[in-house]
Scaffold this motif. Structure first.
Motif, PDB file in Angstrom:
ATOM      1  N   VAL A   1       0.883  -1.172   0.000  1.00  0.00           N
ATOM      2  CA  VAL A   1       0.000   0.000   0.000  1.00  0.00           C
ATOM      3  C   VAL A   1       0.921   1.223   0.000  1.00  0.00           C
ATOM      4  O   VAL A   1       1.758   1.353   0.885  1.00  0.00           O
ATOM      5  CB  VAL A   1      -0.893   0.045   1.263  1.00  0.00           C
ATOM      6  N   ASP A   2       0.779   2.079  -0.998  1.00  0.00           N
ATOM      7  CA  ASP A   2       1.631   3.270  -1.050  1.00  0.00           C
ATOM      8  C   ASP A   2       1.112   4.300  -0.048  1.00  0.00           C
ATOM      9  O   ASP A   2      -0.007   4.799  -0.192  1.00  0.00           O
ATOM     10  CB  ASP A   2       1.613   3.856  -2.470  1.00  0.00           C
ATOM     11  N   PRO A   3       1.901   4.626   0.962  1.00  0.00           N
ATOM     12  CA  PRO A   3       1.420   5.540   2.005  1.00  0.00           C
ATOM     13  C   PRO A   3       0.930   6.878   1.465  1.00  0.00           C
ATOM     14  O   PRO A   3       0.032   7.484   2.046  1.00  0.00           O
ATOM     15  CB  PRO A   3       2.648   5.733   2.899  1.00  0.00           C
ATOM     16  N   ALA A   4       1.500   7.317   0.345  1.00  0.00           N
ATOM     17  CA  ALA A   4       1.098   8.622  -0.203  1.00  0.00           C
ATOM     18  C   ALA A   4      -0.384   8.641  -0.555  1.00  0.00           C
ATOM     19  O   ALA A   4      -1.030   9.689  -0.519  1.00  0.00           O
ATOM     20  CB  ALA A   4       1.937   8.956  -1.440  1.00  0.00           C
ATOM     21  N   THR A   5      -0.933   7.470  -0.869  1.00  0.00           N
ATOM     22  CA  THR A   5      -2.350   7.427  -1.259  1.00  0.00           C
ATOM     23  C   THR A   5      -3.286   7.588  -0.060  1.00  0.00           C
ATOM     24  O   THR A   5      -4.491   7.723  -0.230  1.00  0.00           O
ATOM     25  CB  THR A   5      -2.682   6.085  -1.939  1.00  0.00           C
ATOM     26  N   LEU A   6      -2.739   7.561   1.146  1.00  0.00           N
ATOM     27  CA  LEU A   6      -3.581   7.585   2.340  1.00  0.00           C
ATOM     28  C   LEU A   6      -3.818   8.999   2.866  1.00  0.00           C
ATOM     29  O   LEU A   6      -4.678   9.219   3.712  1.00  0.00           O
ATOM     30  CB  LEU A   6      -2.946   6.744   3.456  1.00  0.00           C
ATOM     31  N   ARG A   7      -3.046   9.941   2.360  1.00  0.00           N
ATOM     32  CA  ARG A   7      -3.121  11.306   2.903  1.00  0.00           C
ATOM     33  C   ARG A   7      -4.518  11.935   2.784  1.00  0.00           C
ATOM     34  O   ARG A   7      -4.992  12.563   3.742  1.00  0.00           O
ATOM     35  CB  ARG A   7      -2.067  12.198   2.228  1.00  0.00           C
ATOM     36  N   PRO A   8      -5.194  11.778   1.651  1.00  0.00           N
ATOM     37  CA  PRO A   8      -6.531  12.402   1.575  1.00  0.00           C
ATOM     38  C   PRO A   8      -7.483  11.882   2.649  1.00  0.00           C
ATOM     39  O   PRO A   8      -8.233  12.662   3.247  1.00  0.00           O
ATOM     40  CB  PRO A   8      -7.012  12.026   0.168  1.00  0.00           C
ATOM     41  N   ALA A   9      -7.448  10.576   2.902  1.00  0.00           N
ATOM     42  CA  ALA A   9      -8.337  10.009   3.925  1.00  0.00           C
ATOM     43  C   ALA A   9      -7.996  10.588   5.297  1.00  0.00           C
ATOM     44  O   ALA A   9      -8.882  10.896   6.110  1.00  0.00           O
ATOM     45  CB  ALA A   9      -8.218   8.485   3.943  1.00  0.00           C
ATOM     46  N   PHE A  10      -6.718  10.751   5.554  1.00  0.00           N
ATOM     47  CA  PHE A  10      -6.260  11.335   6.817  1.00  0.00           C
ATOM     48  C   PHE A  10      -6.790  12.765   6.964  1.00  0.00           C
ATOM     49  O   PHE A  10      -7.381  13.128   7.980  1.00  0.00           O
ATOM     50  CB  PHE A  10      -4.724  11.314   6.839  1.00  0.00           C
ATOM     51  N   ASP A  11      -6.598  13.549   5.908  1.00  0.00           N
ATOM     52  CA  ASP A  11      -7.035  14.942   5.980  1.00  0.00           C
ATOM     53  C   ASP A  11      -8.547  15.062   6.138  1.00  0.00           C
ATOM     54  O   ASP A  11      -9.038  15.936   6.859  1.00  0.00           O
ATOM     55  CB  ASP A  11      -6.580  15.695   4.717  1.00  0.00           C
ATOM     56  N   GLU A  12      -9.266  14.165   5.494  1.00  0.00           N
ATOM     57  CA  GLU A  12     -10.731  14.219   5.596  1.00  0.00           C
ATOM     58  C   GLU A  12     -11.225  13.964   7.010  1.00  0.00           C
ATOM     59  O   GLU A  12     -12.279  14.460   7.399  1.00  0.00           O
ATOM     60  CB  GLU A  12     -11.353  13.153   4.688  1.00  0.00           C
ATOM     61  N   VAL A  13     -10.486  13.148   7.728  1.00  0.00           N
ATOM     62  CA  VAL A  13     -10.897  12.840   9.099  1.00  0.00           C
ATOM     63  C   VAL A  13     -10.392  13.897  10.073  1.00  0.00           C
ATOM     64  O   VAL A  13     -11.134  14.405  10.917  1.00  0.00           O
ATOM     65  CB  VAL A  13     -10.349  11.444   9.512  1.00  0.00           C
ATOM     66  N   VAL A  14      -9.119  14.239   9.933  1.00  0.00           N
ATOM     67  CA  VAL A  14      -8.495  15.097  10.934  1.00  0.00           C
ATOM     68  C   VAL A  14      -8.990  16.549  10.840  1.00  0.00           C
ATOM     69  O   VAL A  14      -9.224  17.193  11.867  1.00  0.00           O
ATOM     70  CB  VAL A  14      -6.952  15.014  10.805  1.00  0.00           C
ATOM     71  N   GLY A  15      -9.170  17.032   9.625  1.00  0.00           N
ATOM     72  CA  GLY A  15      -9.598  18.423   9.457  1.00  0.00           C
ATOM     73  C   GLY A  15     -10.855  18.755  10.247  1.00  0.00           C
ATOM     74  O   GLY A  15     -10.853  19.675  11.079  1.00  0.00           O
ATOM     75  N   PRO A  16     -11.936  18.007  10.039  1.00  0.00           N
ATOM     76  CA  PRO A  16     -13.171  18.298  10.777  1.00  0.00           C
ATOM     77  C   PRO A  16     -13.037  18.116  12.300  1.00  0.00           C
ATOM     78  O   PRO A  16     -13.681  18.849  13.046  1.00  0.00           O
ATOM     79  CB  PRO A  16     -14.174  17.288  10.203  1.00  0.00           C
ATOM     80  N   VAL A  17     -12.223  17.146  12.726  1.00  0.00           N
ATOM     81  CA  VAL A  17     -12.051  16.966  14.179  1.00  0.00           C
ATOM     82  C   VAL A  17     -11.402  18.213  14.773  1.00  0.00           C
ATOM     83  O   VAL A  17     -11.861  18.754  15.786  1.00  0.00           O
ATOM     84  CB  VAL A  17     -11.200  15.709  14.503  1.00  0.00           C
ATOM     85  N   LEU A  18     -10.347  18.689  14.127  1.00  0.00           N
ATOM     86  CA  LEU A  18      -9.670  19.880  14.645  1.00  0.00           C
ATOM     87  C   LEU A  18     -10.618  21.086  14.619  1.00  0.00           C
ATOM     88  O   LEU A  18     -10.650  21.886  15.562  1.00  0.00           O
ATOM     89  CB  LEU A  18      -8.405  20.181  13.838  1.00  0.00           C
ATOM     90  N   ALA A  19     -11.408  21.187  13.553  1.00  0.00           N
ATOM     91  CA  ALA A  19     -12.338  22.319  13.458  1.00  0.00           C
ATOM     92  C   ALA A  19     -13.364  22.256  14.583  1.00  0.00           C
ATOM     93  O   ALA A  19     -13.625  23.259  15.264  1.00  0.00           O
ATOM     94  CB  ALA A  19     -13.031  22.301  12.095  1.00  0.00           C
TER      95      ALA A  19
END
Lengths: 241, 362
Positions: A179-197
């Motif tokens: 699994v190429d880790p670079a492909t996981l960044r969007p999923a990470f941002d989608e989860v973390v962004g709203p939590v921080l907000a």
């Protein structure tokens, strides 16, 4: 990284070092319920680490089992990301680490569950359910602390600022990996962004992206963590426990 | 885990082990069956308006029925139970420290996982026990404060240090073993919530004892250094474990009343004897020596004669001068103080959420 051995070892070391850090909270958590919750998460990480290390040992084919890999490698041979080895700090730092790690491990294990390597797929299928719980737990605390009191907000923002730069290493591209880790960044941002907000926290903009863990060049903290973890095992070469 | 070695000791009923915990677990199951049978045969109805409440209470207890939270009970019974259950809960929480000390250094990943799970179980036991105490009309926060203020005790066994990995094994075998011998009779305690909590705790505790036994067995059959480590641990933990049963019967202040109330069912000395008899056989299989030159079978008594623990030492440890009393309390107070801001944040967040919901509803 090259090949499934390095990839598997990197995942294993992330889980093992995370477990070791989380277990340091035992008897020290802010609430008794939290002592139990953190031990649960540590046990999940340790369980995943054991499966991954065992498989890594088989892939290597040099006769190393989970304990040989955990106890008899030096820090230069560990492949975990720097994020997991950072000291626990206060509870806010630990929750920032937990949230970011879970938001990376969940899409990682989910992707792994569908990969052609059956062993990794089975481990991914088991671990992703656990990661989903870790993510819930971390997200809930980040929101509570971010939107709690003035002090907790200050501490949580400081923790996010402190840990955030270490998230970049998690997503360094490795196109040859299962699994190429670079492909996981969007999923990470989608989860973390709203939590921080929702936590009324600001997502840091810092471009600093410390790395090196995947190549075995760690922070100064890992040597101490391993010295403690490995001391007894190494004092009795060849002994059974 | 828990013993009778508090400042004001008292204890409970029986057990009879042959293998690691086989016999004792059977007794836990028997207590559970008894509890169900008592529930099935139903209790007599509540007291009539002009009935003497104390006589009613005594009748329920004598009939081996359970007292439940809403029942009338003598104030002294309530106070005794609150003290005993709270001290038991505190013991679980403080007892996490000596074993927690070895989680980071456990010598294999499997041992690390087992130990972490065990220490986590102890936190869980602490929580059930605080919840059982709360049924008596006191809050967990108040009880925790009593512990932090030093006004309630915990089992003094936890004031000894864990200096080697084998201590984790010795605690499992001896300390958890003694705790089980003490607790199995509590499964028949007259107070329902405590009896039920004890059934659950005893079942888990027997796993703990087994893992300790297994650690020691592995060490005793390992390298010479490992064997020496195991023996050293047994040498240090044997007498403090015997002392967990509390002072000899003649000096035990609360025993008679607790026996009459069926909180306690066996004397401290009876339980201690049962524990010694259980350990002798197990030590042989383990391949470790119990550090007592006077230990021998007494055919007349059908039990082992043994050397009593040093009760003066027990009293010193209870009064605060054991090797680790200060550290254990300082650690707990620090964890509590360091968590204050987190608990405040959680409360503030919950209050904001509740406020938002009300606004939406309005």
């Amino acid at each position: 990284m090259n090949g499934p051995f390095d990839f598997t070892l990197a995942l294993a070391d992330d889980a093992l070092v995370a477990a070791q850090r989380l277990a340091e909270w035992t008897t020290r958590a802010p609430e008794m319920e939290e002592d139990i919750a953190l031990a649960n998460i540590a046990l999940d990480q340790l369980g995943a680490a054991r499966l991954l290390l065992t498989y890594a040992g088989e892939l290597e084919g040099a006769g190393r089992d989970e304990d040989a890999l955990a106890y008899l490698r030096d820090d230069r041979e560990f492949r975990n990301a720097l994020l997991v080895e950072l000291p626990n700090g206060d509870f806010a730092v630990t929750m920032a680490k937990l949230l970011f790690l879970a938001a990376y491990q969940l899409p990682l294990y989910t992707a792994l569950a569908g990969c052609p390597d059956e062993r990794l797929a089975a481990i991914g299928a088991k671990a992703r359910k656990e990661s989903a719980y870790h993510l819930d737990h971390g997200a809930l605390w980040v929101k509570r602390l971010g939107d709690g009191t003035e002090e907790s907000h200050r501490r949580m923002q400081a923790a996010v600022d402190h840990v955030w730069p270490y998230t970049h290493e998690l997503f360094v591209a490795d196109p040859a990996a299962p699994v190429d880790p670079a492909t996981l960044r969007p999923a990470f941002d989608e989860v973390v962004g709203p939590v921080l907000a929702e936590a009324t926290l600001t997502q840091p903009g810092s471009a600093w992206a410390p790395a090196g863990g995947r190549a075995g060049v760690h922070t100064e903290h890992l040597g101490y963590l391993l010295a403690e973890m490995q001391v007894l095992h190494r004092a009795h070469p060849g002994a059974k426990w | 885990m828990y013993g009778n070695d508090f400042s004001a000791p008292s204890g409970p009923p029986n057990g009879a082990p042959d293998e690691v915990t086989g016999g004792l677990l059977g007794e836990v199951e028997a207590a559970e069956a008894e509890l169900r049978a008592a529930a099935a045969r139903g209790r007599r109805g509540g007291p009539t308006p002009d009935e003497d409440l104390a006589a009613y209470f005594a009748e329920v207890v004598d009939a081996e029925q359970k007292i439940e939270p809403r029942d009338w009970m003598p104030d002294a019974y309530r106070r005794t139970l609150i003290r005993q259950i709270a001290q038991h809960a505190h013991s679980e929480i403080i007892g996490m420290q000596p074993e927690g000390n070895w989680i980071s250094r456990a010598p294999s990943l499997k041992r690390k996982a087992i130990l972490l799970a065990k220490v986590q179980d102890e936190a869980g036991h602490g929580l059930y026990l605080y919840a059982a105490a709360e049924t008596l009309g006191i809050s967990r926060d108040e009880l925790v404060q009593l512990l932090l203020d030093g006004r309630q005790k915990y089992s003094s066994i936890f004031n000894y240090p864990t200096v080697s990995w084998a201590d984790v094994g010795a605690i499992g075998w001896l300390v958890d073993g003694a705790a089980i011998v003490n607790q199995v009779p509590l499964c028949r305690c007259s107070y329902g919530p405590y009896a039920r909590a004890m059934i659950r705790v005893c079942k888990e505790e027997s796993f703990h004892q087994r893992q300790g036994y297994e650690i020691l067995h592995t060490l005793a059959h390992g390298t010479p250094e490992q064997h020496a480590m195991a023996q050293d641990a047994v040498d240090r933990w044997w007498y403090p474990s015997l002392a967990m049963f509390g002072p000899p019967d003649g000096n035990s202040t609360h025993s008679a009343q607790s026996m009459a109330w069926k909180i306690k069912r066996f004397s401290n000395d009876d339980l201690r004897q049962r524990f010694v008899d259980m350990c002798v056989q197990q030590a042989e299989i383990l391949g470790v020596r119990i550090p007592d030159a006077e230990l021998r079978w007494n055919d007349e008594r059908q039990a082992y004669d043994y050397t009593q623990p040093d009760y003066d030492e027990l009293m010193r440890v209870i009064s605060g001068d054991g090797p680790c009393n200060r550290e254990r309390m300082a650690h707990r107070r620090a964890a509590h103080a360091d968590g204050q801001w987190v608990r405040e944040a959680a409360a503030a967040y919950a209050a904001k959420r509740a406020g938002q919901k009300e606004t939406v509803a309005a």
